[in-house]
Design an enzyme around this catalytic site. Structure first.
Site, PDB file in Angstrom:
ATOM      1  N   ASN A 103      11.439  44.840  96.183  1.00 59.99           N
ATOM      2  CA  ASN A 103      10.383  44.067  95.529  1.00 59.99           C
ATOM      3  C   ASN A 103       9.728  43.097  96.506  1.00 59.99           C
ATOM      4  O   ASN A 103      10.326  42.681  97.491  1.00 59.99           O
ATOM      5  CB  ASN A 103      10.958  43.298  94.340  1.00 59.99           C
ATOM      6  CG  ASN A 103      11.568  44.234  93.310  1.00 59.99           C
ATOM      7  OD1 ASN A 103      11.229  45.412  93.276  1.00 59.99           O
ATOM      8  ND2 ASN A 103      12.471  43.725  92.502  1.00 59.99           N
ATOM      9  N   HIS A 120       9.861  45.730 101.903  1.00 65.11           N
ATOM     10  CA  HIS A 120       8.407  45.905 101.917  1.00 65.11           C
ATOM     11  C   HIS A 120       7.672  44.602 102.213  1.00 65.11           C
ATOM     12  O   HIS A 120       6.494  44.478 101.931  1.00 65.11           O
ATOM     13  CB  HIS A 120       7.942  46.483 100.569  1.00 65.11           C
ATOM     14  CG  HIS A 120       8.566  47.818 100.276  1.00 65.11           C
ATOM     15  ND1 HIS A 120       9.179  48.126  99.084  1.00 65.11           N
ATOM     16  CD2 HIS A 120       8.705  48.915 101.055  1.00 65.11           C
ATOM     17  CE1 HIS A 120       9.656  49.367  99.136  1.00 65.11           C
ATOM     18  NE2 HIS A 120       9.387  49.864 100.315  1.00 65.11           N
TER      19      HIS A 120
END
Ligand SMILES: [Zn+2]
Length: 248
Positions: A103, A120
């Protein structure tokens, strides 16, 4: 389910190097919609048109107006839920070392987790593409799009776009954590997307227990995970932490 919660609490009490892998499912209860799958953002907008680095370079104002502005509003209102709080509590109790997350919402840090590997990147900060100056996303002035740094450079989120690689240092450190842990909690992810899909497998092959908390069976269930505790991430995590605190 009660027996599995007690079992997970007992195993956490005995673990010396527990880690967690989390995905979109852990943030759904914080009203952050997933990107992939049914009801996901990519059903509404085409990621190749709005979330690819080439699209951003071609027309940053368009990506800011459609994707980044919308995410900024959603994430600005999101609060950590019982699952994020539970993992932070496990760290405070000395029962969990590291959270690896797919997330970008920053909710693990907001809950108090201090060692979070963000595959990410994160959306909590924007970075100037020219001078690398950083600004918190909530503080970005949206009166002019795309927002510009004092130097005139364009701000971009610190998360990665499609077409960009996962930062190698995040990848290598998460693989190291996965190989060293003796217990891996997998929460809110079916871990079908690389490179997250490798993480539970590395842990399993390194001899760790793998405990899965998901609303339904996943490809991990019965093969990689030792067992699945089926239910909502927030409720299950809270029950496990409560059971663990009775043991300590
Ligand atoms: Zn700048």
């Amino acid at each position: 389910m009660d027996d599995l919660i007690k079992r997970a609490a007992q195993e956490l009490a005995e673990a010396k190097h527990a880690a967690a892998l989390t995905g979109a499912g852990i943030s759904v209860e914080s009203n952050i919609p997933p990107f992939r799958g049914k009801g996901g953002l990519w059903e509404k907008i085409d990621p190749m048109e709005y979330a690819h680095i080439d699209a951003f370079m071609r027309d940053p104002a368009k990506v800011w107006n459609v994707l980044i502005k919308g995410m900024k509003n959603i994430i600005a209102q999101a609060q950590p839920n019982d699952a994020h709080m539970g993992l932070a509590r496990l760290e405070a109790l000395g029962r969990l070392k590291t959270v690896i997350t797919q997330n970008i919402d920053g909710l693990h840090q907001a809950a108090g987790s201090t060692d979070v590997i963000e595959f990410h990147g994160n959306f909590a900060w924007q970075r100037c593409m020219d001078c690398d100056a950083r600004i918190e996303t909530v503080k970005v002035d949206m009166s002019r799009v795309p927002p510009l740094c004092e130097c005139g450079g364009i701000y971009r989120p610190e998360c990665i776009f499609f077409g960009e690689i996962i930062p190698p240092q995040h990848l290598s450190r998460s693989q190291f954590v996965a190989s060293q842990c003796d217990l891996m909690l997998v929460i809110g992810t079916s871990a079908t997307v690389q490179p997250a899909s490798y993480i539970p497998v590395i842990s399993k092959e390194s001899g760790a227990r793998v405990i899965e908390i998901n609303p339904e069976r996943t490809p991990l269930t019965g093969s990689v995970s030792d067992y699945l505790i089926m239910g909502k991430a927030g409720e299950i995590t809270r029950l496990i932490v409560e059971a663990l605190e009775r043991l300590l």
